[in-house]
Write an enzyme that holds these catalytic residues in place. Structure first.
Site, PDB file in Angstrom:
ATOM      1  CB  SER A   1      -1.019  -0.033   1.183  1.00 58.84           C
ATOM      2  OG  SER A   1      -1.503   1.301   1.477  1.00 58.84           O
TER       3      SER A   1
ATOM      4  CE1 TYR B   1      -3.576   0.438   4.096  1.00 57.29           C
ATOM      5  CE2 TYR B   1      -5.159  -1.538   4.678  1.00 57.29           C
ATOM      6  CZ  TYR B   1      -4.240  -0.648   3.684  1.00 57.29           C
ATOM      7  OH  TYR B   1      -4.503  -0.824   2.457  1.00 57.29           O
TER       8      TYR B   1
END
Ligand code: NAP
Ligand code: GCO
Length: 266
Positions: free
Chosen positions: A146, A159
């Site tokens: 990501s 995250y």
């Protein structure tokens, strides 16, 4: 270079969490390039939906329910795949969750839940598949990282920590198993329009765009959100023989957002 280097003909690809979203986009592209598709999801109903969606594209995907955070379920899944296909050439660790909570308000169990899916599960799936890849003399592992493998922002502490860890797990698998002709790389999508980011794109009560939606479009040189289709070419490249000397790399597919400081406020 031979164009066939980009083919996935005859390869067996397992994409985790791929009933829809980015995983479905990647698996569909692999099928188009000749691969046999294996996918899992958390729940049978989503698996059934996924099978139907693949069928609509003419893809006969093999799907099953498996919680990738559970080592015994992953072991059983890999045994099923090997029994059915005799090999796993490509593993895409795609399954992932996010919980957007200010860190000081986030419970330790919520933090752990995100790390469990986004970091521990890729470890479990990779460690279970690698012995088979060593036996067959080759393998491709692709971890879906990501932008949060590089950057932080409010409310995504778990995250970002998990995806930052996944970047380093990718590099470590590349380092530890490269000698067995196993390449492990990451794809770092930018902001992609999927169910995971739907809350960031919701229309406001007055019909205007979500402030985050407008922010991301302004921060992205491409001037738009990405789609799962934008990830298909890079994912095929990293799964194919064309990338046999690419190892430990995170390929950011983000429309340029990581390169861009942002427009001067008007
Ligand atoms: P999504 O729409 O939320 O789909 C995630 C998939 O993972 C779902 O099918 C979900 O199954 C599955 N899953 C979640 N936990 C699981 C578990 N424990 N075991 C098995 N499957 C599980 O997400 P997405 O946007 O397609 O994202 C896919 C990957 O790309 C994720 O790793 C995400 O972090 C990453 N990513 C997304 C973006 C983006 O902007 N969308 C950008 C960068 C990276 P259920 O439907 O049953 O919950
Ligand atoms: C968020 C988004 C991002 C994207 C993606 C960006 O809340 O900031 O969900 O984290 O999912 O990971 O690369």
């Amino acid at each position: 270079m031979d164009p066939k280097d980009f083919s996935l003909e005859g390869k067996v690809a397992w994409v985790t969490g791929a009933s829809y979203g980015i995983g479905f986009g990647i698996a569909s592209a692999y099928a188009k390039m000749g691969a046999k598709i294996v996918f899992n999801d958390l729940h049978e109903d989503k698996v059934a939906l996924g099978i139907e969606s693949y069928k609509k594209l003419g893809i006969d995907a093999y799907g099953f329910a498996c919680d990738v955070t559970k080592e015994e379920e992953v072991k059983a899944a890999v045994e099923k795949i090997i029994a059915k296909f005799g090999r796993i050439d490509i593993l895409v660790n795609n399954a992932g969750i996010i919980k957007r909570i200010p860190m000081t308000e986030m419970s330790a169990s919520d933090f752990r839940a995100v790390v469990d899916v986004d970091l521990n599960a890729p470890f479990i799936c990779a460690k279970t598949v690698i012995p088979h890849m060593i036996k067959q003399g080759h393998g491709k592992i692709i971890n879906i990282c990501s932008m949060m493998s590089e950057l932080g922002r409010e409310t995504v502490s778990a995250y970002a920590a998990a995806k930052g860890g996944l970047k380093m797990l990718t590099k470590n698998i590349a380092s530890e198993y490269g000698e067995y002709n196993i390449q492990c790389n990451g794809i770092g999508p930018g902001y992609i329009a999927t169910p995971q980011t739907a809350p960031l794109r919701e229309r406001q009560p007055d019909g205007s765009r979500h402030p985050f939606d407008a922010f991301i479009v302004a921060k992205t040189p491409a001037g738009r959100w990405g789609t799962p289709e934008d990830l298909q070419g890079p994912a095929v490249f990293l799964a194919s023989d064309a990338s046999n000397f690419v190892n430990g790399h995170i390929l950011y597919v983000d429309g340029g957002i990581l390169a861009y400081i942002g427009k001067q406020p008007q």
